[in-house]
Motif scaffolding. Sequence first.
Motif, PDB file in Angstrom:
ATOM      1  N   ARG A   1       0.829  -1.206   0.000  1.00 22.85           N
ATOM      2  CA  ARG A   1       0.000   0.000   0.000  1.00 22.85           C
ATOM      3  C   ARG A   1       0.869   1.264   0.000  1.00 22.85           C
ATOM      4  O   ARG A   1       0.604   2.218  -0.725  1.00 22.85           O
ATOM      5  CB  ARG A   1      -0.928  -0.009   1.224  1.00 22.85           C
ATOM      6  CG  ARG A   1      -1.818   1.223   1.333  1.00 22.85           C
ATOM      7  CD  ARG A   1      -2.604   1.189   2.630  1.00 22.85           C
ATOM      8  NE  ARG A   1      -3.661   0.201   2.569  1.00 22.85           N
ATOM      9  CZ  ARG A   1      -4.902   0.429   2.130  1.00 22.85           C
ATOM     10  NH1 ARG A   1      -5.233   1.634   1.690  1.00 22.85           N
ATOM     11  NH2 ARG A   1      -5.804  -0.525   2.136  1.00 22.85           N
TER      12      ARG A   1
ATOM     13  N   GLU B   1      -9.296   0.878  -7.537  1.00 20.11           N
ATOM     14  CA  GLU B   1     -10.039   1.692  -6.567  1.00 20.11           C
ATOM     15  C   GLU B   1     -10.839   0.823  -5.615  1.00 20.11           C
ATOM     16  O   GLU B   1     -10.912   1.110  -4.403  1.00 20.11           O
ATOM     17  CB  GLU B   1     -10.969   2.670  -7.295  1.00 20.11           C
ATOM     18  CG  GLU B   1     -10.276   3.879  -7.904  1.00 20.11           C
ATOM     19  CD  GLU B   1      -9.654   3.601  -9.264  1.00 20.11           C
ATOM     20  OE1 GLU B   1      -9.133   4.542  -9.880  1.00 20.11           O
ATOM     21  OE2 GLU B   1      -9.668   2.434  -9.716  1.00 20.11           O
TER      22      GLU B   1
ATOM     23  N   LYS C   1      -9.963   0.281  -1.295  1.00 16.88           N
ATOM     24  CA  LYS C   1     -11.043   1.140  -0.805  1.00 16.88           C
ATOM     25  C   LYS C   1     -10.585   1.900   0.445  1.00 16.88           C
ATOM     26  O   LYS C   1     -10.010   1.323   1.360  1.00 16.88           O
ATOM     27  CB  LYS C   1     -12.281   0.298  -0.476  1.00 16.88           C
ATOM     28  CG  LYS C   1     -13.028  -0.221  -1.669  1.00 16.88           C
ATOM     29  CD  LYS C   1     -14.271  -0.989  -1.278  1.00 16.88           C
ATOM     30  CE  LYS C   1     -13.941  -2.310  -0.623  1.00 16.88           C
ATOM     31  NZ  LYS C   1     -15.122  -3.181  -0.456  1.00 16.88           N
ATOM     32  N   ALA C   2     -10.873   3.188   0.467  1.00 15.39           N
ATOM     33  CA  ALA C   2     -10.527   3.989   1.634  1.00 15.39           C
ATOM     34  C   ALA C   2     -11.389   3.578   2.825  1.00 15.39           C
ATOM     35  O   ALA C   2     -12.552   3.234   2.669  1.00 15.39           O
ATOM     36  CB  ALA C   2     -10.729   5.478   1.324  1.00 15.39           C
ATOM     37  N   SER C   3     -10.790   3.582   3.995  1.00 15.97           N
ATOM     38  CA  SER C   3     -11.532   3.256   5.216  1.00 15.97           C
ATOM     39  C   SER C   3     -11.106   4.226   6.313  1.00 15.97           C
ATOM     40  O   SER C   3     -10.251   5.089   6.106  1.00 15.97           O
ATOM     41  CB  SER C   3     -11.243   1.814   5.650  1.00 15.97           C
ATOM     42  OG  SER C   3      -9.906   1.696   6.104  1.00 15.97           O
TER      43      SER C   3
ATOM     44  N   ASP D   1      -6.032   6.543   2.030  1.00 17.63           N
ATOM     45  CA  ASP D   1      -6.510   6.467   0.648  1.00 17.63           C
ATOM     46  C   ASP D   1      -5.307   6.636  -0.272  1.00 17.63           C
ATOM     47  O   ASP D   1      -4.752   7.740  -0.399  1.00 17.63           O
ATOM     48  CB  ASP D   1      -7.548   7.567   0.406  1.00 17.63           C
ATOM     49  CG  ASP D   1      -8.144   7.515  -0.995  1.00 17.63           C
ATOM     50  OD1 ASP D   1      -7.536   6.888  -1.882  1.00 17.63           O
ATOM     51  OD2 ASP D   1      -9.203   8.123  -1.200  1.00 17.63           O
TER      52      ASP D   1
END
Length: 231
Positions: free
Chosen positions: A85, A181, A185-187, A192
């Motif tokens: 990431r 995307e 996924k943004a959390s 992000d």
Amino acid sequence: MIKNFNNFTQALITAGFSMGGGGNDGIFSLIPWHWNEAPPYPTPVAWHTGDPDTDPWEWRIRVVQERNDIAYAKLFFKKSGFITREFYAYFLAVRRKGADLAYAYESGTISHAAKRIYDAIHANEKISVPDIKKQALFSSEEKSAFDRALTELQMGMYVTICGTYAKHPAVMPATLFCTTEKFFKASNTEPDVFAIAAKISPEEAAAKIKARILELNPSAQEKKVQKFIFG
């Protein structure tokens, strides 16, 4: 010392990226083909045994099914690779430069075949390769075009592998794809990567990646380094 899946993921998080196979292609690989047969140390790691804890072939799917911080796809030299990431944001900044698929297609940097595939993947949370071909209306005569376009999308970091699926145990699992995307996924707990990438210039990102490559492999040749970074 990598002896199992957990060792591998820990080492990968530290490294930031790796070729997916046993060859380093002049850059870097965490998992050489023959570690169990040669120095520097003995290890139970062995390819194609089916053991999920010690077979690197199994690790590539375990990574994307069990974690949300490591991506696996055809990312380097049109071959498989892993990116964490943290470093994914830097590669995004270099490879996509903030562009989405629609913009890339309109500007002519993505082929029509790739657009057809992307639209099928984008319409689903996850989708298998056979279903992509059906939904994107690829004929059997278009196999080569399909394979090239799917690799194009992975190298461009628009889609990524997110698992496998088999209707029953006797059937060979099919690879599942999703958009990058959806994979990242943004959390509330994870950054992000796309927002981070948007704040990094391509030049800064390339310099960061190159510096890490030379930490991992000081003898890496410049031509190989550039190709590894820019795809």
